[in-house]
Design a protein around this motif. Structure first.
Motif, PDB file in Angstrom:
ATOM      1  N   GLU A  89     -16.071  17.663  -1.948  1.00 49.02           N
ATOM      2  CA  GLU A  89     -14.718  17.828  -2.488  1.00 49.02           C
ATOM      3  C   GLU A  89     -13.762  16.860  -1.839  1.00 49.02           C
ATOM      4  N   LYS A  90     -12.722  16.463  -2.552  1.00 52.04           N
ATOM      5  CA  LYS A  90     -11.719  15.570  -1.981  1.00 52.04           C
ATOM      6  C   LYS A  90     -11.127  16.188  -0.714  1.00 52.04           C
ATOM      7  N   MET A  91     -11.107  15.403   0.365  1.00 56.13           N
ATOM      8  CA  MET A  91     -10.394  15.860   1.552  1.00 56.13           C
ATOM      9  C   MET A  91      -8.913  15.782   1.230  1.00 56.13           C
ATOM     10  N   ASP A 106      -6.528   8.691  -6.630  1.00 56.95           N
ATOM     11  CA  ASP A 106      -5.653   9.652  -7.307  1.00 56.95           C
ATOM     12  C   ASP A 106      -4.301   9.041  -7.682  1.00 56.95           C
ATOM     13  N   LEU A 107      -4.003   7.868  -7.167  1.00 62.65           N
ATOM     14  CA  LEU A 107      -2.706   7.265  -7.471  1.00 62.65           C
ATOM     15  C   LEU A 107      -2.712   6.461  -8.766  1.00 62.65           C
ATOM     16  N   ILE A 108      -3.907   6.213  -9.317  1.00 62.23           N
ATOM     17  CA  ILE A 108      -3.963   5.395 -10.546  1.00 62.23           C
ATOM     18  C   ILE A 108      -3.070   6.040 -11.611  1.00 62.23           C
ATOM     19  N   THR A 147      -9.067   3.012  -3.715  1.00 58.47           N
ATOM     20  CA  THR A 147     -10.153   3.491  -2.860  1.00 58.47           C
ATOM     21  C   THR A 147     -10.606   4.865  -3.341  1.00 58.47           C
ATOM     22  N   ARG A 148     -11.913   5.022  -3.444  1.00 58.60           N
ATOM     23  CA  ARG A 148     -12.440   6.338  -3.842  1.00 58.60           C
ATOM     24  C   ARG A 148     -12.262   7.306  -2.675  1.00 58.60           C
ATOM     25  N   PHE A 149     -12.377   8.579  -2.983  1.00 55.21           N
ATOM     26  CA  PHE A 149     -12.056   9.604  -1.992  1.00 55.21           C
ATOM     27  C   PHE A 149     -13.056   9.711  -0.846  1.00 55.21           C
ATOM     28  N   LEU A 150     -12.524  10.136   0.264  1.00 52.33           N
ATOM     29  CA  LEU A 150     -13.360  10.659   1.333  1.00 52.33           C
ATOM     30  C   LEU A 150     -13.579  12.134   0.982  1.00 52.33           C
ATOM     31  N   LEU A 151     -14.825  12.548   1.007  1.00 56.45           N
ATOM     32  CA  LEU A 151     -15.149  13.908   0.579  1.00 56.45           C
ATOM     33  C   LEU A 151     -15.586  14.768   1.766  1.00 56.45           C
ATOM     34  N   LYS A 186      -4.723  17.371   1.935  1.00 53.35           N
ATOM     35  CA  LYS A 186      -3.765  18.180   2.685  1.00 53.35           C
ATOM     36  C   LYS A 186      -3.529  19.502   1.980  1.00 53.35           C
ATOM     37  N   SER A 187      -3.351  19.412   0.652  1.00 54.68           N
ATOM     38  CA  SER A 187      -3.000  20.648  -0.042  1.00 54.68           C
ATOM     39  C   SER A 187      -4.173  21.622  -0.103  1.00 54.68           C
ATOM     40  N   LYS A 188      -5.420  21.111  -0.028  1.00 61.62           N
ATOM     41  CA  LYS A 188      -6.562  22.047  -0.039  1.00 61.62           C
ATOM     42  C   LYS A 188      -6.853  22.584   1.361  1.00 61.62           C
ATOM     43  N   ALA A 192       0.862  -1.187   0.000  1.00 64.24           N
ATOM     44  CA  ALA A 192       0.000   0.000   0.000  1.00 64.24           C
ATOM     45  C   ALA A 192       0.894   1.232   0.000  1.00 64.24           C
ATOM     46  N   CYS A 193       0.583   2.185  -0.884  1.00 63.29           N
ATOM     47  CA  CYS A 193       1.378   3.425  -0.929  1.00 63.29           C
ATOM     48  C   CYS A 193       1.097   4.234   0.334  1.00 63.29           C
ATOM     49  N   GLY A 194       2.158   4.547   1.050  1.00 58.66           N
ATOM     50  CA  GLY A 194       2.012   5.242   2.332  1.00 58.66           C
ATOM     51  C   GLY A 194       1.947   6.759   2.168  1.00 58.66           C
ATOM     52  N   ALA A 240      -1.293  13.134   8.687  1.00 61.72           N
ATOM     53  CA  ALA A 240      -2.160  12.476   7.714  1.00 61.72           C
ATOM     54  C   ALA A 240      -3.602  12.837   8.073  1.00 61.72           C
ATOM     55  N   HIS A 241      -4.461  12.928   7.064  1.00 58.74           N
ATOM     56  CA  HIS A 241      -5.860  13.237   7.371  1.00 58.74           C
ATOM     57  C   HIS A 241      -6.703  11.964   7.298  1.00 58.74           C
ATOM     58  N   ILE A 242      -7.955  12.079   7.699  1.00 57.49           N
ATOM     59  CA  ILE A 242      -8.763  10.855   7.775  1.00 57.49           C
ATOM     60  C   ILE A 242      -9.091  10.310   6.382  1.00 57.49           C
ATOM     61  N   GLY A 243      -8.966  11.171   5.349  1.00 56.65           N
ATOM     62  CA  GLY A 243      -9.123  10.670   3.971  1.00 56.65           C
ATOM     63  C   GLY A 243      -7.996   9.692   3.656  1.00 56.65           C
ATOM     64  N   ASN A 244      -6.770  10.053   4.011  1.00 59.80           N
ATOM     65  CA  ASN A 244      -5.649   9.125   3.821  1.00 59.80           C
ATOM     66  C   ASN A 244      -5.965   7.809   4.514  1.00 59.80           C
ATOM     67  N   PHE A 245      -6.494   7.921   5.721  1.00 61.00           N
ATOM     68  CA  PHE A 245      -6.764   6.692   6.481  1.00 61.00           C
ATOM     69  C   PHE A 245      -7.884   5.863   5.856  1.00 61.00           C
TER      70      PHE A 245
HETATM   71  N1  LIG Z   1      -9.604  12.240   0.446  1.00 50.41           N
HETATM   72  C1  LIG Z   1      -9.027  11.051   0.317  1.00 50.41           C
HETATM   73  N2  LIG Z   1      -9.772   9.932   0.422  1.00 50.41           N
HETATM   74  C2  LIG Z   1      -9.209   8.697   0.313  1.00 50.41           C
HETATM   75  N3  LIG Z   1      -7.892   8.500   0.115  1.00 50.41           N
HETATM   76  C3  LIG Z   1      -7.095   9.575   0.010  1.00 50.41           C
HETATM   77  C4  LIG Z   1      -7.615  10.902   0.104  1.00 50.41           C
HETATM   78  N4  LIG Z   1      -6.581  11.778  -0.038  1.00 50.41           N
HETATM   79  C5  LIG Z   1      -5.474  11.023  -0.210  1.00 50.41           C
HETATM   80  N5  LIG Z   1      -5.760   9.705  -0.181  1.00 50.41           N
HETATM   81  C6  LIG Z   1      -4.829   8.576  -0.275  1.00 50.41           C
HETATM   82  O1  LIG Z   1      -4.000   8.578   0.891  1.00 50.41           O
HETATM   83  C7  LIG Z   1      -2.735   7.986   0.589  1.00 50.41           C
HETATM   84  C8  LIG Z   1      -1.594   8.881   1.057  1.00 50.41           C
HETATM   85  O2  LIG Z   1      -1.651  10.101   0.349  1.00 50.41           O
HETATM   86  P1  LIG Z   1      -0.522  11.220   0.381  1.00 50.41           P
HETATM   87  O3  LIG Z   1       0.127  11.278   1.680  1.00 50.41           O
HETATM   88  O4  LIG Z   1       0.339  11.060  -0.815  1.00 50.41           O
HETATM   89  O5  LIG Z   1      -1.230  12.586   0.291  1.00 50.41           O
HETATM   90  P2  LIG Z   1      -2.502  13.352  -0.121  1.00 50.41           P
HETATM   91  O6  LIG Z   1      -3.336  13.503   1.064  1.00 50.41           O
HETATM   92  O7  LIG Z   1      -3.071  12.816  -1.394  1.00 50.41           O
HETATM   93  O8  LIG Z   1      -1.871  14.718  -0.396  1.00 50.41           O
HETATM   94  P3  LIG Z   1      -2.692  15.927  -0.866  1.00 50.41           P
HETATM   95  O9  LIG Z   1      -3.891  15.959   0.010  1.00 50.41           O
HETATM   96  O10 LIG Z   1      -1.769  17.040  -0.638  1.00 50.41           O
HETATM   97  O11 LIG Z   1      -3.030  15.644  -2.307  1.00 50.41           O
HETATM   98  C9  LIG Z   1      -2.758   7.735  -0.922  1.00 50.41           C
HETATM   99  O12 LIG Z   1      -3.113   6.393  -1.163  1.00 50.41           O
HETATM  100  C10 LIG Z   1      -3.839   8.667  -1.404  1.00 50.41           C
HETATM  101  O13 LIG Z   1      -4.398   8.223  -2.622  1.00 50.41           O
END
Ligand SMILES: Nc1ncnc2c1ncn2[C@@H]1O[C@H](COP(=O)(O)OP(=O)(O)OP(=O)(O)O)[C@@H](O)[C@H]1O
Ligand SMILES: [Zn+2]
Length: 504
Positions: free
Chosen positions: A289-291, A253-255, A281-285, A293-295, A33-35, A42-47
């Motif tokens: 909007e996509k949750m 977004d990693l595809i 995995t589809r985004f947590l919104l 870090k950069s936004k 899994a890409c970390g 990290a935000h809860i979308g990452n999780f």
């Molecule tokens: N909103 C989201 N919902 C689900 N997964 C997400 C979301 N945002 C990021 N991810 C996933 O979390 C993992 C770690 O992401 P990473 O740390 O590269 O940053 P990121 O949150 O995508 O950065 P940024 O928010 O700046 O684009 C990746 O697998 C990424 O696809």
């Protein structure tokens, strides 16, 4: 072994179909899994994405398989526009170091270490399965350099004055994962990015960036610089899982470009498929909007679960885990207050059931086991739903029936039934992970202060001083600044109080 007649089926982005998953020959199931990029919390979308990997590992183990699970830490700063294949732009770690919060770190290495540590704590707080290997990009630079050298030698990569690039036309399968095959469309995708005029094809992406000023730099056959983001994952996944492994996971977004580029590099090196199944995995919104870090529209684990006096909202981490897994991973999930409130209530019912069971186990109420068979059918249904492309809504609904059954006995639960109930709760916890509290929730940063909290306290002290000096304009300006940071300030007879804008 329980449930071993079941087949795990998942949607494979590569073949665009749901496929049965099985390990190769007598191997364990190997997953990568890409970390996270560790430039902030990290935000809860990452999780949400990490939880998909987590559930797959748990299901595989429930099916009786061995697993080898690798999840990396991206601690080399990759670039702010990394959603473009050629990875130009500003380095995320460097930018973080120059930010207000970043200034407290003496150097970039400490910043990356701090956020790595925080990430690991959040991971434990949400009770994610510990990976067998957690490779850091900074600890695998030599392997990345060797891989790039090999790509240059075999004609898949070339050097310019600015860096080393993978030459996309040298890999005819480029685009097989994302479907992005049209060269013109791909060229348009990189049009807004500062480009290296010496690049041979606009689609070519960076393997190595030459940069003597970069805060993280290593010496290479191409001089001082740092590796591209994509090469790190190709190299680390193959290092620990072999040239072909089973599952490669990440957020949607990693595809493209990340996973597409990983495939191009790795398969050019080995001539073999990198991974057999690609799961996204589809985004947590948040509000559609996509949750991200950069936004800046994100919630971290700690701001939700820390107690209010530490600037959090005091939410049970297990309720947060429940909320994050309650939607199908292949559909976007909107994170709302109602959703979180519902999850809190459901997890409380599990906890109540666990308390009843403990009390019944202490009691001397005799009688036959009236739960074992029914709970075991429910466990089967739960596992079956997870095997069906991780259908968590159905799995959670099935499991909830078990909780209702247990609670239905009230104080009348006998010992034999309680033993079955305890076994079932343990099994559900092993499978879904939210029944019992985490063993090690965010200990480290509870002692060390959250930089956000520190900043709020500093501003409040300045505001107090301004008020004492009757500089009300300054005090109001600070209050406004805090408001923009999402902080409400309340002046009470006991002094100034503050809290984050409340979510639930
Ligand atoms: N909103 C989201 N919902 C689900 N997964 C997400 C979301 N945002 C990021 N991810 C996933 O979390 C993992 C770690 O992401 P990473 O740390 O590269 O940053 P990121 O949150 O995508 O950065 P940024 O928010 O700046 O684009 C990746 O697998 C990424 O696809
Ligand atoms: Zn990756």
């Amino acid at each position: 072994m329980e449930g071993s007649s079941k087949t795990l089926r998942l949607y494979n982005t590569l073949t665009r179909s749901i496929e049965p998953i099985y390990p190769l020959e007598r191997n364990p199931l190997r997953l990568y899994a890409c970390g996270p990029t560790v430039y902030t919390y990290a935000h809860i979308g990452n999780f949400r994405s990490f939880l998909t990997a987590d559930l797959i590992v748990r299901v595989a183990q429930a099916l009786g398989w061995q697993t080898v699970y690798v999840c990396n830490v991206t601690d080399v700063g990759h670039l702010t526009v990394d959603d473009y294949a050629d990875a130009s732009g500003q380095d995320k770690l460097e930018r973080a170091l120059r930010s207000e919060e970043g200034r407290r770190f003496p150097n970039i290495w400490d910043l990356a270490r701090y956020y790595t540590q925080a990430f690991l704590e959040d991971w434990q707080t949400l009770k994610l399965v510990e990976p067998d290997v957690r490779p850091r990009a900074t600890e695998h630079i030599r392997q990345q350099i060797l891989a790039i050298e090999q790509l240059v030698k075999t004609g898949h990569a070339y050097e310019t004055r600015q860096g080393v690039y993978f030459h996309v036309p040298s890999f005819p399968d480029y685009g097989k994962l994302s479907g992005n095959r049209d060269p013109e469309q791909l060229a348009r995708a990189v049009r807004d990015v500062v480009q290296d005029p010496e690049k041979r094809d606009p689609r070519d992406f960076a393997l190595w960036k030459k940069d003597e000023k970069h805060l993280m730099q290593w010496y290479s056959p191409w001089g001082w610089g740092f590796p591209g983001w994509h090469i790190e994952c190709s190299v680390m996944s193959m290092e620990y899982l072999g040239e072909t492994f089973d599952l490669h996971l990440g957020g949607e977004d990693l595809i493209f470009p990340h996973h597409e580029c990983e495939i191009a590099q790795a398969e050019s090196l080995t001539g073999k498929p990198l991974a057999r199944y690609w799961v996204h995995t589809r985004f947590l919104l948040v509000e559609g909007e996509k949750m991200s870090k950069s936004k800046g529209n994100f919630f971290t684990v700690r701001e939700l679960i820390f107690p209010p006096e530490a600037g959090g909202q005091g939410i049970d981490p297990m309720a947060l885990r429940y909320a994050l897994i309650s939607g199908k991973y292949r559909e976007p999930l909107n994170f709302t207050r109602k959703h979180l409130r519902d999850s809190i209530r459901i997890v409380q019912r599990y906890q109540e059931a666990a308390r009843h069971v403990e009390a019944a186990l202490e009691s001397d109420r005799s009688g036959p086991d009236r739960l074992g068979d029914r709970l075991s059918t429910i466990y089967d249904k739960t596992l079956e739903a997870l095997c069906d492309d991780l259908n968590t809504p159905v799995a959670l609904a099935a499991a909830l029936e078990g909780v209702k059954l247990i609670l239905g006995f009230g104080d009348q639960l006998n010992r034999a039934s309680a033993e079955s109930a305890r076994r079932w709760l343990d099994q559900i916890d092993a499978l879904l992970g939210f029944v019992y509290p985490p063993e090690r929730p965010c200990a480290h940063t509870r002692r060390e202060k959250d930089p956000f909290v520190e900043k709020v306290e500093r501003l409040l002290a300045e505001r107090d001083a301004a008020r004492r000096a009757r500089d009300f304009a300054r005090a109001d300006a600070i209050r406004e600044q805090l408001l923009q940071m999402g902080v409400e300030v309340m002046d009470t007879p006991e002094g100034t109080r503050w809290r984050r804008k409340v979510l639930v």
